[in-house]
Design a protein around this motif. Sequence first.
Motif, PDB file in Angstrom:
ATOM      1  N   ILE A  16       0.850  -1.195   0.000  1.00 15.37           N
ATOM      2  CA  ILE A  16       0.000   0.000   0.000  1.00 15.37           C
ATOM      3  C   ILE A  16       0.885   1.243   0.000  1.00 15.37           C
ATOM      4  CG2 ILE A  16      -1.883   1.210   1.215  1.00 15.37           C
ATOM      5  CD1 ILE A  16      -2.753  -1.620   0.640  1.00 15.37           C
ATOM      6  N   TYR A  17       0.633   2.130  -0.946  1.00  8.19           N
ATOM      7  CA  TYR A  17       1.300   3.431  -0.952  1.00  8.19           C
ATOM      8  C   TYR A  17       0.298   4.502  -0.552  1.00  8.19           C
ATOM      9  CZ  TYR A  17       5.271   1.523  -3.582  1.00  8.19           C
ATOM     10  OH  TYR A  17       6.361   0.811  -3.980  1.00  8.19           O
ATOM     11  N   LYS A  18       0.762   5.466   0.230  1.00 14.22           N
ATOM     12  CA  LYS A  18      -0.100   6.602   0.573  1.00 14.22           C
ATOM     13  C   LYS A  18       0.188   7.724  -0.410  1.00 14.22           C
ATOM     14  CE  LYS A  18      -0.722   5.828   5.485  1.00 14.22           C
ATOM     15  NZ  LYS A  18       0.455   5.030   5.902  1.00 14.22           N
ATOM     16  N   ARG A  19      -0.865   8.212  -1.031  1.00 17.31           N
ATOM     17  CA  ARG A  19      -0.707   9.358  -1.939  1.00 17.31           C
ATOM     18  C   ARG A  19      -1.602  10.457  -1.400  1.00 17.31           C
ATOM     19  NH1 ARG A  19      -1.855   7.214  -7.516  1.00 17.31           N
ATOM     20  NH2 ARG A  19       0.010   5.941  -7.507  1.00 17.31           N
ATOM     21  N   GLU A  22      -5.060   9.549   0.025  1.00 16.07           N
ATOM     22  CA  GLU A  22      -5.447   8.339  -0.688  1.00 16.07           C
ATOM     23  C   GLU A  22      -4.470   7.200  -0.412  1.00 16.07           C
ATOM     24  OE1 GLU A  22      -6.404   7.317  -5.351  1.00 16.07           O
ATOM     25  OE2 GLU A  22      -5.386   9.187  -4.837  1.00 16.07           O
ATOM     26  N   ARG A  23      -5.006   5.975  -0.371  1.00 14.04           N
ATOM     27  CA  ARG A  23      -4.137   4.815  -0.240  1.00 14.04           C
ATOM     28  C   ARG A  23      -4.251   3.972  -1.506  1.00 14.04           C
ATOM     29  NH1 ARG A  23      -3.038   2.969   4.988  1.00 14.04           N
ATOM     30  NH2 ARG A  23      -3.845   0.902   4.547  1.00 14.04           N
ATOM     31  N   ALA A  25      -3.264   0.540  -3.499  1.00 15.00           N
ATOM     32  CA  ALA A  25      -2.731  -0.822  -3.375  1.00 15.00           C
ATOM     33  C   ALA A  25      -1.983  -1.171  -4.655  1.00 15.00           C
ATOM     34  CB  ALA A  25      -3.858  -1.816  -3.121  1.00 15.00           C
ATOM     35  N   ASP A  28      -2.155  -6.108  -4.507  1.00 14.29           N
ATOM     36  CA  ASP A  28      -3.421  -6.195  -3.793  1.00 14.29           C
ATOM     37  C   ASP A  28      -3.802  -7.643  -3.448  1.00 14.29           C
ATOM     38  OD1 ASP A  28      -5.727  -5.409  -2.620  1.00 14.29           O
ATOM     39  OD2 ASP A  28      -6.724  -4.768  -4.464  1.00 14.29           O
ATOM     40  N   THR A  64       3.571  -4.477   2.544  1.00 19.63           N
ATOM     41  CA  THR A  64       2.876  -3.918   3.704  1.00 19.63           C
ATOM     42  C   THR A  64       2.342  -5.057   4.570  1.00 19.63           C
ATOM     43  OG1 THR A  64       2.232  -2.081   2.289  1.00 19.63           O
ATOM     44  CG2 THR A  64       1.081  -2.269   4.396  1.00 19.63           C
TER      45      THR A  64
END
Length: 236
Positions: A16-19, A22-23, A25, A28, A64
């Motif tokens: 998971i990246y946080k932008r 927003e998260r 995947a 996934d 993650t």
Amino acid sequence: MTTTATIIEAFGIKKIYKRGAERVAAIDGLSLTLKEGEFLSIIGPSGSGKTTLLNILGCLDNPTSGKLAVGGITVHDNGRGLSESQLTRIRRQLFGYIFQNFYLIPTLTVLENVLVPFTFFKKRGAEKDVMAILKNLGLDKRAGHLPRELSGGEMQRVAIARALVNHPSVLLADEPTGNLDSERSREIGQVLRQLNEKEGLTIVLVTHNPELALSARRIMTLKDGKIVEEQARPEH
Ligand SMILES: Nc1ncnc2c1ncn2[C@@H]1O[C@H](COP(=O)(O)OP(=O)(O)O)[C@@H](O)[C@H]1O
Ligand SMILES: [Mg+2]
């Protein structure tokens, strides 16, 4: 009956990246098993998670969550992982890596570039071993040349040679022909196939070149961080 050892086992991998708020995947909930001697291609549109997945499998990046075991060692188990020094050892012992931008050092000869992995870890007989690897890749006459004197295809073969000097169990290739024309791409495809068939090297190849993907016997398609299709091709 012979049983083939599992070399990579990934279960329920998420990245998971946080932008901002927003998260995303990037991977996934993906599971896959890779056995010794397999040649797997991973294809899929840009942004589908191919590089992220390859980096996780190759222990260059952490998932993650999910579980990953390589060479029988549990590397990640739901957020818990090995120390950086343990990961370094696994990377060095188990994996060879090649990339789209060959990452050769311009001021070093072919031979010196291929010997770079031994800079910090001297190994007796390394040079003789490396010359045999260069010969196998058709580069023995290029040993004293600088990268700028080589074609793109030769540069990638030098990068392959460098990835092989530690005698890895698995070669991981991320878009290795992204900078090459179709003729040179075909050449790299043949080199990889030979390494797989003749030397038994396990290979994971990420590419969006469909022809190159056909070098492998197993082809997996990624979309939005999930496997959406998997094909096994007959022997060729
Ligand atoms: N370091 C990062 N930070 C934030 N988002 C990332 C990062 N790396 C990749 N992503 C996002 O993860 C998704 C998968 O990227 P990537 O694995 O590079 O795909 P591919 O190699 O298939 O083009 C994309 O949406 C990408 O924007
Ligand atoms: Mg990529």
